[in-house]
Scaffold this motif. Structure first.
Motif, short mmCIF file in Angstrom:
data_model
loop_
_atom_site.label_atom_id
_atom_site.label_comp_id
_atom_site.label_asym_id
_atom_site.label_seq_id
_atom_site.Cartn_x
_atom_site.Cartn_y
_atom_site.Cartn_z
N VAL A 76 0.85 -1.10 0.16
CA VAL A 76 0.11 -0.03 -0.09
C VAL A 76 0.89 1.26 0.17
O VAL A 76 1.79 1.30 0.97
CB VAL A 76 -0.78 -0.09 1.44
N ASP A 77 0.64 2.20 -0.97
CA ASP A 77 1.58 3.41 -0.98
C ASP A 77 0.60 4.48 -1.15
O ASP A 77 -0.15 4.52 -2.35
CB ASP A 77 2.21 3.16 -2.27
N SER A 78 0.44 5.51 -0.45
CA SER A 78 -0.45 6.57 -0.50
C SER A 78 -0.27 7.44 -1.68
O SER A 78 -1.04 8.29 -2.07
CB SER A 78 -0.62 7.28 0.77
N THR A 79 0.86 7.43 -2.39
CA THR A 79 1.46 8.46 -3.04
C THR A 79 1.63 8.01 -4.59
O THR A 79 0.80 8.48 -5.37
CB THR A 79 2.86 8.79 -2.71
N HIS A 80 1.94 6.63 -4.73
CA HIS A 80 2.39 6.17 -5.98
C HIS A 80 1.34 4.99 -6.17
O HIS A 80 1.26 4.35 -7.33
CB HIS A 80 3.49 5.60 -6.17
N GLY A 96 7.27 6.65 4.45
CA GLY A 96 6.96 8.10 3.59
C GLY A 96 5.60 8.40 3.41
O GLY A 96 5.23 9.41 2.96
N SER A 97 5.02 7.30 3.25
CA SER A 97 3.39 7.47 3.01
C SER A 97 2.49 8.04 4.23
O SER A 97 3.01 7.74 5.35
CB SER A 97 2.77 6.15 2.73
N LEU A 147 2.91 6.84 8.33
CA LEU A 147 2.09 7.58 9.26
C LEU A 147 0.57 7.54 8.94
O LEU A 147 0.03 7.83 7.94
CB LEU A 147 2.56 9.00 9.25
N ILE A 148 -0.06 6.93 9.88
CA ILE A 148 -1.68 7.06 9.83
C ILE A 148 -1.99 8.16 10.96
O ILE A 148 -1.71 8.00 12.06
CB ILE A 148 -2.35 5.56 10.20
N LEU A 149 -2.71 9.09 10.22
CA LEU A 149 -3.31 9.96 11.04
C LEU A 149 -4.58 10.11 11.42
O LEU A 149 -5.64 9.87 10.32
CB LEU A 149 -3.02 11.71 10.55
N GLY A 150 -5.17 10.44 12.59
CA GLY A 150 -6.76 10.77 12.97
C GLY A 150 -7.19 11.81 12.96
O GLY A 150 -8.55 12.31 13.08
N VAL A 163 1.51 -5.87 14.56
CA VAL A 163 1.33 -4.42 13.96
C VAL A 163 2.86 -4.10 14.04
O VAL A 163 3.46 -3.74 15.20
CB VAL A 163 0.83 -3.60 14.69
N HIS A 164 3.72 -3.70 13.22
CA HIS A 164 5.18 -3.52 13.58
C HIS A 164 5.73 -2.35 12.64
O HIS A 164 5.46 -2.13 11.27
CB HIS A 164 6.03 -4.56 13.03
N GLY A 165 6.46 -1.23 13.16
CA GLY A 165 7.13 -0.19 12.18
C GLY A 165 6.13 0.77 11.85
O GLY A 165 6.62 1.07 10.64
N ILE A 166 5.19 1.20 12.38
CA ILE A 166 3.89 2.17 11.81
C ILE A 166 3.98 3.38 12.93
O ILE A 166 4.28 3.10 14.00
CB ILE A 166 2.79 1.36 11.45
#
Length: 304
Positions: free
Chosen positions: A61-65, A102-103, A133-136, A232-235
């Motif tokens: 999953v890549d938020s940019t590309h 970087g996403s 990074l997951i932002l709320g 869940v690792h490295g997020i």
């Protein structure tokens, strides 16, 4: 094949009755900037979560590309959104869901399936750069002037818990009376529930700069309900309306090397109803409570 049945033995687990938590008091009201808080330092884990050695299929999953119309089976055909992960109905134990470093996502990651004791379901990162990074929180623009100097208003339909101006958490004040325009000091905000609008006074003189105001909207960044055998690792997770990571009713979770910052209540929370959860090697800053849980059995907290 990796053996990830490495949850601590029953003898070494901590039975938790009622409330168990680790307090991490904010040292200031300033949230660190994303590069500083997420960082690209080597992971602090001791176990090997390399998805190339995982036994099942890998999904990227890549938020940019990425694109949700692709198959998600390689970095070059990655999905774009976390919603696409949630909608996928074919995850099997031993699969790995990899988020591009970087996403940044402004949506919630709902864990969609369970793993097994032999083959957990893995959520981790790939590539180089800052942790995914997951932002709320959502950016809110369109602030209008009011008759009070320095006070601005915008529609906000949801009940917010926190507001950020650039990297600083603003201070909430009570909205008394529910009518008119409140008199606010710089750096403060209030929510008019009756009219679904927010008033705020920026710390800096003048109207809020475009993109400078973020309001916590989603309750969590990563959430599980009833799922078991999850890693869940490295997020990185931040600015959620309640918790960065929330494990509800699930069992046999490992939350490792997670950065949780600026969440209103817990950085990482286990419970209610969870069991056999390990929170390890993680960094929780500027949350009301760093890591912990309630109504949970077999909670292990170490190396944070």
């Amino acid at each position: 094949m990796l053996d990830h049945r490495s949850l601590p033995s029953t003898a070494s687990r901590i039975p938790v009755i009622g409330l168990l938590l680790v307090m991490v008091a904010p040292t200031s009201r300033s949230i660190p900037s994303v590069p500083d808080s997420v960082g690209d330092a080597p992971a602090r884990h001791t176990e090997d979560y390399d998805a190339n050695r995982w036994v099942g299929d890998s999904y990227y999953v890549d938020s940019t590309h990425g694109s949700d119309s692709w198959d998600g089976r390689s970095p070059w055909t990655a999905w774009r959104t976390l919603q696409r992960v949630r909608e996928h109905e074919e995850f099997e134990p031993g699969d790995a869901i990899l988020l591009a470093r970087g996403s940044v996502w402004r949506e919630e990651l709902r864990v969609p399936a369970s793993g097994s004791e032999e083959h957990p379901l893995l959520f981790t990162s790939y590539g180089s750069g800052p942790k995914p990074l997951i932002l709320g929180s959502d950016v809110v623009d369109g602030w209008d002037e009011t008759q009070r100097e320095g006070v601005f208003v915008a529609p906000v339909a949801w009940k917010p818990t926190q507001v950020f101006e650039a990297d600083a958490r603003m201070i909430k004040v009570a909205f008394e009376g529910g009518k008119g325009v409140p008199d606010l000091a710089p750096g403060t905000w209030t929510w008019d529930e009756a009219n679904a609008r927010m008033f705020l006074a920026p710390a800096e003189e003048g109207p809020p700069k475009a993109g400078s105001i973020e309001i916590s909207r989603r309750s969590t960044a990563i959430e599980g309900h009833h799922e078991s055998y999850i890693i869940v690792h490295g997020i990185a997770v931040g600015r959620a309306r309640l918790h960065g990571v929330s494990v509800n009713d699930g069992s046999h979770w490992v939350v490792d090397d997670v950065t949780a910052w600026g969440n209103w209540l817990y950085g990482v929370k286990a419970g209610p109803g969870a069991s056999d959860v390990r929170i390890s090697n993680s960094r929780a800053t500027d949350n009301l409570i760093g890591v912990g849980g309630f109504d949970v059995s077999g909670l292990v907290i170490r190396g944070n």
